[in-house]
Design a protein around this motif. Sequence first.
Motif, short mmCIF file in Angstrom:
data_model
loop_
_atom_site.label_atom_id
_atom_site.label_comp_id
_atom_site.label_asym_id
_atom_site.label_seq_id
_atom_site.Cartn_x
_atom_site.Cartn_y
_atom_site.Cartn_z
N ILE A 13 30.23 14.50 -38.82
CA ILE A 13 29.93 15.81 -39.58
C ILE A 13 29.50 15.46 -40.89
CG2 ILE A 13 30.61 18.12 -40.11
CD1 ILE A 13 32.12 18.20 -37.61
N ASP A 14 28.40 15.72 -41.47
CA ASP A 14 27.95 15.47 -42.84
C ASP A 14 28.07 16.94 -43.22
OD1 ASP A 14 26.70 15.53 -45.27
OD2 ASP A 14 24.78 14.50 -44.42
N GLY A 15 29.49 16.88 -44.04
CA GLY A 15 29.83 18.04 -44.78
C GLY A 15 28.99 19.10 -45.18
N ALA A 16 28.60 18.47 -46.42
CA ALA A 16 27.62 19.13 -47.34
C ALA A 16 26.32 19.74 -46.35
CB ALA A 16 27.19 18.26 -48.36
N ARG A 46 36.57 10.80 -31.13
CA ARG A 46 36.88 10.96 -32.59
C ARG A 46 35.93 12.18 -33.32
NH1 ARG A 46 40.73 9.04 -33.47
NH2 ARG A 46 40.48 6.82 -33.42
N ALA A 47 36.57 12.76 -34.19
CA ALA A 47 35.65 13.98 -34.69
C ALA A 47 35.98 13.54 -36.32
CB ALA A 47 36.15 15.02 -34.44
N GLY A 73 42.94 17.53 -36.00
CA GLY A 73 42.02 16.87 -35.04
C GLY A 73 40.88 16.32 -35.52
N PHE A 74 40.67 16.41 -37.01
CA PHE A 74 39.37 15.65 -37.41
C PHE A 74 40.07 14.39 -38.50
CE2 PHE A 74 37.76 19.68 -36.52
CZ PHE A 74 36.28 19.43 -36.44
N THR A 75 39.30 13.35 -38.16
CA THR A 75 39.53 12.31 -39.27
C THR A 75 38.51 12.62 -40.36
OG1 THR A 75 39.70 10.94 -37.46
CG2 THR A 75 39.12 9.84 -39.62
#
Length: 178
Positions: A13-16, A46-47, A73-75
């Motif tokens: 996930i590219d947060g921005a 993995r997340a 649960g996220f890295t």
Amino acid sequence: MTPCPTERIALFIDGANLYSAAKALNADLDFSRLLEMYRAKSVLVRAYYYTAVIEGEEFSPIKPLVDWLDYNGFTVVTKPARRFTDAQGHSRIKGNMDIEIAVDMLELTPRVDHMVLFSGDGDFRRLVGAVQARGVRVTVVSTMKSQPPQIADELRRQADAFVELQDLLPEIGRPKTS
């Protein structure tokens, strides 16, 4: 492209970028429901969630989210954002996470069957091709239904599948808090 129950999958996930896409759709995301959705359909290896953080500020609006993700649960991969002044004299913040995402995706290719990239950034087209060349399928999640669209056409074409973020909102959205 629906994952199967034994398929090993990883989320990137590219947060921005995801924040911008959700904002363009006037939506908030429920990251707990997002994890549940993928765990129900596959073996979630993995997340990852990537974001730049502004250091030295007393309160950062991203900090509560980063902490919650880290405990649930996220890295979480962060790096300090850099403040600079552009040619017009405006103060800007830069915190590109593309290299971190690329390294992690390439390193994880031997351990997964399918990767889901939450980003519309066209810079990832070559990365997606390199991951595919290693035998891993790639789904890209972003939106074409905003003005302007948040997905780069070249990334959408490169991916094995494209999932419209708006179509996932019934499963992973939550009521907008303003």
